[in-house]
Design a protein around this motif. Sequence first.
Motif, PDB file in Angstrom:
ATOM      1  N   ARG A  47      -4.288  15.802  -8.743  1.00 39.84           N
ATOM      2  CA  ARG A  47      -3.711  17.079  -9.176  1.00 39.84           C
ATOM      3  C   ARG A  47      -2.235  16.858  -9.489  1.00 39.84           C
ATOM      4  O   ARG A  47      -1.490  16.280  -8.704  1.00 39.84           O
ATOM      5  N   ASN A  49       1.095  18.335 -12.561  1.00 41.21           N
ATOM      6  CA  ASN A  49       1.437  19.272 -13.630  1.00 41.21           C
ATOM      7  C   ASN A  49       2.473  18.656 -14.552  1.00 41.21           C
ATOM      8  O   ASN A  49       3.038  17.601 -14.258  1.00 41.21           O
ATOM      9  N   GLN A  66     -13.325  19.456 -14.423  1.00 42.42           N
ATOM     10  CA  GLN A  66     -11.935  19.735 -14.763  1.00 42.42           C
ATOM     11  C   GLN A  66     -11.439  20.913 -13.934  1.00 42.42           C
ATOM     12  O   GLN A  66     -12.142  21.905 -13.793  1.00 42.42           O
ATOM     13  N   VAL A  68      -8.072  23.528 -13.679  1.00 42.80           N
ATOM     14  CA  VAL A  68      -6.860  24.000 -14.350  1.00 42.80           C
ATOM     15  C   VAL A  68      -6.269  25.146 -13.552  1.00 42.80           C
ATOM     16  O   VAL A  68      -6.981  26.074 -13.159  1.00 42.80           O
ATOM     17  N   ASP A  69      -4.967  25.069 -13.316  1.00 36.43           N
ATOM     18  CA  ASP A  69      -4.208  26.128 -12.644  1.00 36.43           C
ATOM     19  C   ASP A  69      -4.768  26.444 -11.254  1.00 36.43           C
ATOM     20  O   ASP A  69      -4.836  27.604 -10.845  1.00 36.43           O
ATOM     21  N   ASP A  70      -5.185  25.397 -10.544  1.00 35.67           N
ATOM     22  CA  ASP A  70      -5.736  25.493  -9.187  1.00 35.67           C
ATOM     23  C   ASP A  70      -6.960  26.396  -9.107  1.00 35.67           C
ATOM     24  O   ASP A  70      -7.309  26.903  -8.043  1.00 35.67           O
ATOM     25  N   ILE A  84      -4.249  23.348 -21.236  1.00 34.13           N
ATOM     26  CA  ILE A  84      -3.556  23.418 -19.952  1.00 34.13           C
ATOM     27  C   ILE A  84      -2.148  23.937 -20.232  1.00 34.13           C
ATOM     28  O   ILE A  84      -1.339  23.251 -20.872  1.00 34.13           O
ATOM     29  N   TYR A  89      -1.026  23.289 -12.753  1.00 35.41           N
ATOM     30  CA  TYR A  89      -1.600  22.135 -12.064  1.00 35.41           C
ATOM     31  C   TYR A  89      -3.029  21.920 -12.558  1.00 35.41           C
ATOM     32  O   TYR A  89      -3.757  22.874 -12.820  1.00 35.41           O
ATOM     33  N   HIS A  90      -3.419  20.640 -12.665  1.00 37.35           N
ATOM     34  CA  HIS A  90      -4.746  20.304 -13.178  1.00 37.35           C
ATOM     35  C   HIS A  90      -5.162  18.918 -12.697  1.00 37.35           C
ATOM     36  O   HIS A  90      -4.327  18.122 -12.258  1.00 37.35           O
ATOM     37  N   SER A  91      -6.455  18.649 -12.789  1.00 31.94           N
ATOM     38  CA  SER A  91      -7.006  17.330 -12.472  1.00 31.94           C
ATOM     39  C   SER A  91      -8.318  17.168 -13.214  1.00 31.94           C
ATOM     40  O   SER A  91      -8.958  18.146 -13.607  1.00 31.94           O
ATOM     41  N   THR A  92      -8.712  15.907 -13.401  1.00 32.59           N
ATOM     42  CA  THR A  92      -9.959  15.563 -14.073  1.00 32.59           C
ATOM     43  C   THR A  92     -10.664  14.521 -13.231  1.00 32.59           C
ATOM     44  O   THR A  92     -10.038  13.548 -12.804  1.00 32.59           O
TER      45      THR A  92
END
Length: 137
Positions: A47, A49, A66, A68-70, A84, A89-92
């Motif tokens: 995670r 940004n 995915q 996005v934005d918690d 995004i 905040y984001h993660s893949t």
Amino acid sequence: MHLSPEKVTTMSFDWGSIKWFVTPSTVPGAASTLGEVIVNPGRGHARHNHPGAEEIIYVISGEAMQMVDDGEPFPIKEGDTVHIPKGAYHSTYNSTWRPLRLIVTYTPGGEEKALEGAPDFCLHAPGEVPEWTQAAR
């Protein structure tokens, strides 16, 4: 300007690799960043940004989860696009056995420089192929 993969450096990490084809620091006059990201099977990035830029992800091939934005993670697959917003905040995470291939843009460009501070960052010269090792379980 024409750019081909064998003429561009590769960033590698524990989770995969990135080739940035257009960045403000490598293409005179460029205002955005565009690159191909490969997330290895069973891997993902933490995670994070980009306070100064929005990001767009386009899935070339593969599947992933995915966030996005918690918010709650959602599935993405070939042909999907994810926006995004700046600072979100984001993660893949690629939970499949196949590589995940993405086209990623930053607007404005330059956010890719932050990746050079990652503890697992390695820069490979054009034409050099990164290698990963399989951990024993």
